[in-house]
Write a protein that holds these residues in place. Structure first.
Motif, PDB file in Angstrom:
ATOM      1  N   TRP A  31       1.012  -1.198  -0.001  1.00  0.00           N
ATOM      2  CA  TRP A  31       0.027   0.028   0.039  1.00  0.00           C
ATOM      3  C   TRP A  31       0.821   1.242   0.036  1.00  0.00           C
ATOM      4  CZ3 TRP A  31      -1.339  -4.195   2.241  1.00  0.00           C
ATOM      5  CH2 TRP A  31      -2.536  -4.945   2.339  1.00  0.00           C
ATOM      6  N   ASN A  32       0.476   2.081  -0.925  1.00  0.00           N
ATOM      7  CA  ASN A  32       1.185   3.468  -0.949  1.00  0.00           C
ATOM      8  C   ASN A  32       0.123   4.541  -0.506  1.00  0.00           C
ATOM      9  OD1 ASN A  32       2.087   6.061  -1.950  1.00  0.00           O
ATOM     10  ND2 ASN A  32       3.882   4.988  -2.484  1.00  0.00           N
ATOM     11  N   MET A  33       0.325   5.202   0.479  1.00  0.00           N
ATOM     12  CA  MET A  33      -0.753   6.135   1.105  1.00  0.00           C
ATOM     13  C   MET A  33      -0.682   7.729   0.360  1.00  0.00           C
ATOM     14  SD  MET A  33      -2.399   4.469   3.283  1.00  0.00           S
ATOM     15  CE  MET A  33      -1.916   2.912   3.160  1.00  0.00           C
ATOM     16  N   GLN A  34       0.041   7.565  -0.577  1.00  0.00           N
ATOM     17  CA  GLN A  34       0.106   8.964  -1.392  1.00  0.00           C
ATOM     18  C   GLN A  34      -1.037   9.203  -2.221  1.00  0.00           C
ATOM     19  OE1 GLN A  34       2.699  11.431  -1.566  1.00  0.00           O
ATOM     20  NE2 GLN A  34       1.049  12.763  -2.945  1.00  0.00           N
ATOM     21  N   GLY A  35      -1.809  10.352  -1.848  1.00  0.00           N
ATOM     22  CA  GLY A  35      -3.086  10.683  -2.436  1.00  0.00           C
ATOM     23  C   GLY A  35      -4.149  10.026  -1.526  1.00  0.00           C
ATOM     24  N   VAL A  36      -3.939   9.468  -0.571  1.00  0.00           N
ATOM     25  CA  VAL A  36      -5.263   8.672   0.294  1.00  0.00           C
ATOM     26  C   VAL A  36      -5.663   9.645   1.429  1.00  0.00           C
ATOM     27  CG1 VAL A  36      -5.773   6.891   1.929  1.00  0.00           C
ATOM     28  CG2 VAL A  36      -4.284   6.487  -0.161  1.00  0.00           C
ATOM     29  N   SER A  37      -6.880   9.881   1.459  1.00  0.00           N
ATOM     30  CA  SER A  37      -7.298  10.626   2.536  1.00  0.00           C
ATOM     31  C   SER A  37      -7.611  10.039   3.641  1.00  0.00           C
ATOM     32  CB  SER A  37      -8.918  11.269   1.974  1.00  0.00           C
ATOM     33  OG  SER A  37      -9.602  11.998   2.905  1.00  0.00           O
ATOM     34  N   GLY A  38      -7.068  10.526   4.573  1.00  0.00           N
ATOM     35  CA  GLY A  38      -7.106   9.907   6.098  1.00  0.00           C
ATOM     36  C   GLY A  38      -8.371   9.352   6.528  1.00  0.00           C
ATOM     37  N   GLN A  94      -7.339   0.774  -0.908  1.00  0.00           N
ATOM     38  CA  GLN A  94      -6.860  -0.765  -1.913  1.00  0.00           C
ATOM     39  C   GLN A  94      -5.506  -0.721  -1.840  1.00  0.00           C
ATOM     40  OE1 GLN A  94      -9.336  -2.983  -2.865  1.00  0.00           O
ATOM     41  NE2 GLN A  94      -7.698  -4.212  -3.322  1.00  0.00           N
ATOM     42  N   ALA A  95      -4.952  -1.812  -2.028  1.00  0.00           N
ATOM     43  CA  ALA A  95      -3.496  -1.696  -2.235  1.00  0.00           C
ATOM     44  C   ALA A  95      -3.136  -1.235  -3.927  1.00  0.00           C
ATOM     45  CB  ALA A  95      -2.841  -3.096  -2.077  1.00  0.00           C
ATOM     46  N   GLN A  96      -1.838  -0.880  -3.818  1.00  0.00           N
ATOM     47  CA  GLN A  96      -1.237  -0.267  -5.080  1.00  0.00           C
ATOM     48  C   GLN A  96      -0.625  -1.398  -5.938  1.00  0.00           C
ATOM     49  OE1 GLN A  96      -1.447   1.868  -2.454  1.00  0.00           O
ATOM     50  NE2 GLN A  96      -3.140   2.497  -3.464  1.00  0.00           N
ATOM     51  N   PHE A  97      -0.260  -2.503  -5.276  1.00  0.00           N
ATOM     52  CA  PHE A  97       0.842  -3.448  -5.737  1.00  0.00           C
ATOM     53  C   PHE A  97       0.240  -4.910  -5.101  1.00  0.00           C
ATOM     54  CE2 PHE A  97       4.443  -6.392  -5.417  1.00  0.00           C
ATOM     55  CZ  PHE A  97       4.764  -6.500  -6.589  1.00  0.00           C
ATOM     56  N   MET A  98      -0.057  -5.627  -5.980  1.00  0.00           N
ATOM     57  CA  MET A  98      -0.195  -7.146  -5.691  1.00  0.00           C
ATOM     58  C   MET A  98       0.326  -8.002  -6.765  1.00  0.00           C
ATOM     59  SD  MET A  98      -4.238  -6.988  -4.108  1.00  0.00           S
ATOM     60  CE  MET A  98      -4.742  -5.891  -5.559  1.00  0.00           C
ATOM     61  N   VAL A  99       1.188  -8.942  -6.374  1.00  0.00           N
ATOM     62  CA  VAL A  99       2.074  -9.753  -7.316  1.00  0.00           C
ATOM     63  C   VAL A  99       0.822 -10.748  -7.969  1.00  0.00           C
ATOM     64  CG1 VAL A  99       4.222  -9.979  -6.140  1.00  0.00           C
ATOM     65  CG2 VAL A  99       2.480 -11.514  -5.469  1.00  0.00           C
ATOM     66  N   GLN A 100       1.290 -11.321  -9.094  1.00  0.00           N
ATOM     67  CA  GLN A 100       0.358 -12.022  -9.810  1.00  0.00           C
ATOM     68  C   GLN A 100      -0.089 -13.352  -8.864  1.00  0.00           C
ATOM     69  OE1 GLN A 100       2.026 -13.685 -13.472  1.00  0.00           O
ATOM     70  NE2 GLN A 100       0.437 -14.735 -14.046  1.00  0.00           N
ATOM     71  N   GLY A 101      -1.329 -13.693  -9.002  1.00  0.00           N
ATOM     72  CA  GLY A 101      -1.687 -14.625  -8.235  1.00  0.00           C
ATOM     73  C   GLY A 101      -2.397 -14.446  -6.876  1.00  0.00           C
ATOM     74  N   ILE A 102      -2.329 -13.036  -6.708  1.00  0.00           N
ATOM     75  CA  ILE A 102      -3.265 -12.580  -5.408  1.00  0.00           C
ATOM     76  C   ILE A 102      -4.546 -12.142  -6.252  1.00  0.00           C
ATOM     77  CG2 ILE A 102      -3.558 -10.711  -3.859  1.00  0.00           C
ATOM     78  CD1 ILE A 102      -1.392 -12.569  -3.204  1.00  0.00           C
ATOM     79  N   ASN A 103      -5.705 -12.432  -5.591  1.00  0.00           N
ATOM     80  CA  ASN A 103      -7.162 -12.299  -5.947  1.00  0.00           C
ATOM     81  C   ASN A 103      -7.423 -10.961  -5.896  1.00  0.00           C
ATOM     82  OD1 ASN A 103      -9.650 -12.305  -6.366  1.00  0.00           O
ATOM     83  ND2 ASN A 103     -10.212 -14.178  -5.533  1.00  0.00           N
ATOM     84  N   THR A 104      -7.425 -10.367  -6.951  1.00  0.00           N
ATOM     85  CA  THR A 104      -7.705  -8.643  -6.820  1.00  0.00           C
ATOM     86  C   THR A 104      -8.925  -8.450  -6.319  1.00  0.00           C
ATOM     87  OG1 THR A 104      -8.025  -8.489  -9.126  1.00  0.00           O
ATOM     88  CG2 THR A 104      -5.959  -8.165  -8.348  1.00  0.00           C
ATOM     89  N   THR A 105     -10.064  -9.197  -6.498  1.00  0.00           N
ATOM     90  CA  THR A 105     -11.303  -8.956  -5.877  1.00  0.00           C
ATOM     91  C   THR A 105     -11.333  -8.870  -4.513  1.00  0.00           C
ATOM     92  OG1 THR A 105     -12.127 -11.261  -6.342  1.00  0.00           O
ATOM     93  CG2 THR A 105     -12.126  -9.838  -8.068  1.00  0.00           C
ATOM     94  N   ASP A 126       5.489   8.256   3.456  1.00  0.00           N
ATOM     95  CA  ASP A 126       6.955   8.909   3.622  1.00  0.00           C
ATOM     96  C   ASP A 126       7.774   8.324   2.501  1.00  0.00           C
ATOM     97  OD1 ASP A 126       9.090   9.886   4.552  1.00  0.00           O
ATOM     98  OD2 ASP A 126       8.929   9.483   6.434  1.00  0.00           O
ATOM     99  N   ALA A 127       8.122   9.207   1.638  1.00  0.00           N
ATOM    100  CA  ALA A 127       9.088   8.897   0.645  1.00  0.00           C
ATOM    101  C   ALA A 127      10.429   8.566   0.857  1.00  0.00           C
ATOM    102  CB  ALA A 127       9.049   9.736  -0.511  1.00  0.00           C
ATOM    103  N   CYS A 180      -2.567   9.671   4.160  1.00  0.00           N
ATOM    104  CA  CYS A 180      -2.450   8.487   5.010  1.00  0.00           C
ATOM    105  C   CYS A 180      -3.774   7.893   5.386  1.00  0.00           C
ATOM    106  CB  CYS A 180      -1.948   9.462   6.551  1.00  0.00           C
ATOM    107  SG  CYS A 180      -3.453  10.339   7.129  1.00  0.00           S
ATOM    108  N   PHE A 181      -3.821   6.856   6.381  1.00  0.00           N
ATOM    109  CA  PHE A 181      -5.008   6.281   6.655  1.00  0.00           C
ATOM    110  C   PHE A 181      -5.052   6.267   8.088  1.00  0.00           C
ATOM    111  CE2 PHE A 181      -7.445   2.381   7.797  1.00  0.00           C
ATOM    112  CZ  PHE A 181      -8.649   2.635   6.613  1.00  0.00           C
ATOM    113  N   ARG A 182      -6.034   7.137   8.699  1.00  0.00           N
ATOM    114  CA  ARG A 182      -5.830   7.748   9.995  1.00  0.00           C
ATOM    115  C   ARG A 182      -7.086   7.388  10.757  1.00  0.00           C
ATOM    116  NH1 ARG A 182      -5.108  13.892  11.483  1.00  0.00           N
ATOM    117  NH2 ARG A 182      -3.298  13.810  12.915  1.00  0.00           N
ATOM    118  N   ALA A 183      -7.056   7.573  12.049  1.00  0.00           N
ATOM    119  CA  ALA A 183      -8.285   7.041  13.131  1.00  0.00           C
ATOM    120  C   ALA A 183      -7.810   7.632  14.425  1.00  0.00           C
ATOM    121  CB  ALA A 183      -8.417   5.694  13.117  1.00  0.00           C
ATOM    122  N   SER A 184      -8.903   8.024  15.189  1.00  0.00           N
ATOM    123  CA  SER A 184      -8.807   8.410  16.550  1.00  0.00           C
ATOM    124  C   SER A 184      -9.597   7.361  17.427  1.00  0.00           C
ATOM    125  CB  SER A 184      -9.088   9.689  16.856  1.00  0.00           C
ATOM    126  OG  SER A 184     -10.410   9.929  16.565  1.00  0.00           O
TER     127      SER A 184
END
Length: 350
Positions: A30-37, A43-54, A190-191, A73-77
């Motif tokens: 998962w890369n949180m760039q552009g994700v609203s907290g 959704q994950a940005q990368f999954m190798v072949q063989g992972i069920n993307t649904t 955090d790049a 980020c992905f944020r909570a209190s």
């Protein structure tokens, strides 16, 4: 039951033994760039072949957390205030991320890495568990404690591998011992982090599953339960096979020594009796299934007339019919072939 062990990040990073000779690779990232907290899920940005993307690569929150807005980020209190991790389970204060291998693949998971940032009043401790034992004990060794606030901190969870995983796995990162319900924690983009380019990554190995799953068909057909001798009868295939497979062969046996390889054959029985009609279907996984239904063939019905007089009076004659074999059902239709002829003053019965 969850147990808690505090330790230094230096120990987490260097104090492990390599289980496999090769370097673990990112399975899901998962890369949180552009994700609203406060987004409900990420959704994950990368999954190798063989992972069920649904079904895979989904990051969500426990019902006890309150989403908080912040970019990248992905944020909570509302993290658990109790220092006991068991209360965090009751409070449902966790981030959950899910992965699932597609049929034919298995996962061997060796580590989970993430970049965490929190406010000063956020959780003081975190614990990572998985659904492999219903979230009862730590699958990945150690509890992360005393994270610095307002700074992105790379966190590494490592253990002996979760081996031969061939179904969905859910991980939960429980946070607890927060000093205020307003305290916030997030998985942060955090790049510059050592986890980059992924702010949350599940690492290990994806292999082909050596277990062969054979998908079998289900045989079925329709047809009459009873017919007359010499009457053509049709049998209709109603077999099914699992999605992704096809039926490639039909073998019918009619019980009278005759066979057919058609899908919907027509057959005529020339002997009376009860016959076992059998259908065997085979799909392209070379798995087969069989069904047997019975068909009763009735004997041919012969109707014998008693001698009929050549002349008789209306409403004054009987015609006897005898069925062979007895018990048959038949109908008789009489029709007039010519007008009756009478001689004047002569009784036709004489």
């Amino acid at each position: 039951m969850l147990t808690r062990i505090s330790f230094l990040f230096l120990f987490i990073f260097f104090g492990f033994q390599t289980v496999f000779a090769q370097t673990p690779e990112v399975i899901v990232g998962w890369n949180m760039q552009g994700v609203s907290g406060n987004t409900p899920s990420a959704q994950a940005q990368f999954m190798v072949q063989g992972i069920n993307t649904t079904e895979s690569g989904l990051l969500t929150r426990g019902s006890g957390l309150v989403p908080q807005s912040l970019s990248n980020c992905f944020r909570a209190s509302n993290w658990s205030l109790s220092p006991d991790p068991k209360d965090a389970i009751l409070d449902s204060t966790f981030f959950e991320f899910t992965i699932s291998p597609a049929p034919g693949y298995i996962l061997n998971i060796t580590e989970v890495n993430m970049t965490i940032r929190q406010t000063q009043t956020g959780p003081q401790f975190y614990e990572l568990v998985s659904s492999t034992d219903n979230f009862q004990t730590e699958v990945f060794h150690g509890t992360v404690g005393n994270l610095p606030s307002s700074a992105s901190t790379p966190v590494f969870f490592q253990s002996n591998p979760l081996s031969n995983v061939n179904s969905q796995v859910r991980f939960r990162l429980y946070g607890f011992a927060a000093s205020s319900s307003a305290g916030r924690s997030q998985i942060q983009n955090d790049a510059a982090s050592t986890n980059a380019p992924y702010d949350l990554a599940i690492k290990g190995y994806l292999d082909q599953d050596s277990t062969v799953v054979i998908l079998c068909p289900s045989a079925n057909f329709s047809g009459p339960g009873s017919i007359c001798l010499g009457e053509p009868v049709s049998f209709n295939d109603q077999s099914t096979t699992p999605q992704g497979t096809n039926i490639i062969n039909y073998m019918w046996s009619f019980g009278d020594g005759n066979n057919s390889t058609g899908q919907n054959p027509t057959h005529t029985f020339f002997q009376p009796g009860t016959f076992d009609v059998k259908l065997v279907v085979t799909n392209d996984d070379f798995c087969n299934d069989t069904i047997v239904n019975q068909v009763t063939v009735g004997s041919q019905l012969n109707v014998v007339f008693d001698p009929i007089p050549s002349t008789f009076c209306e409403n004054d004659a009987e015609i006897n019919l005898t069925a062979d074999p007895p018990g048959g059902v038949f109908s008789v239709q009489l029709r007039k072939t010519q007008e009756p002829k009478f001689q004047e003053d002569q009784d036709p019965r004489k």
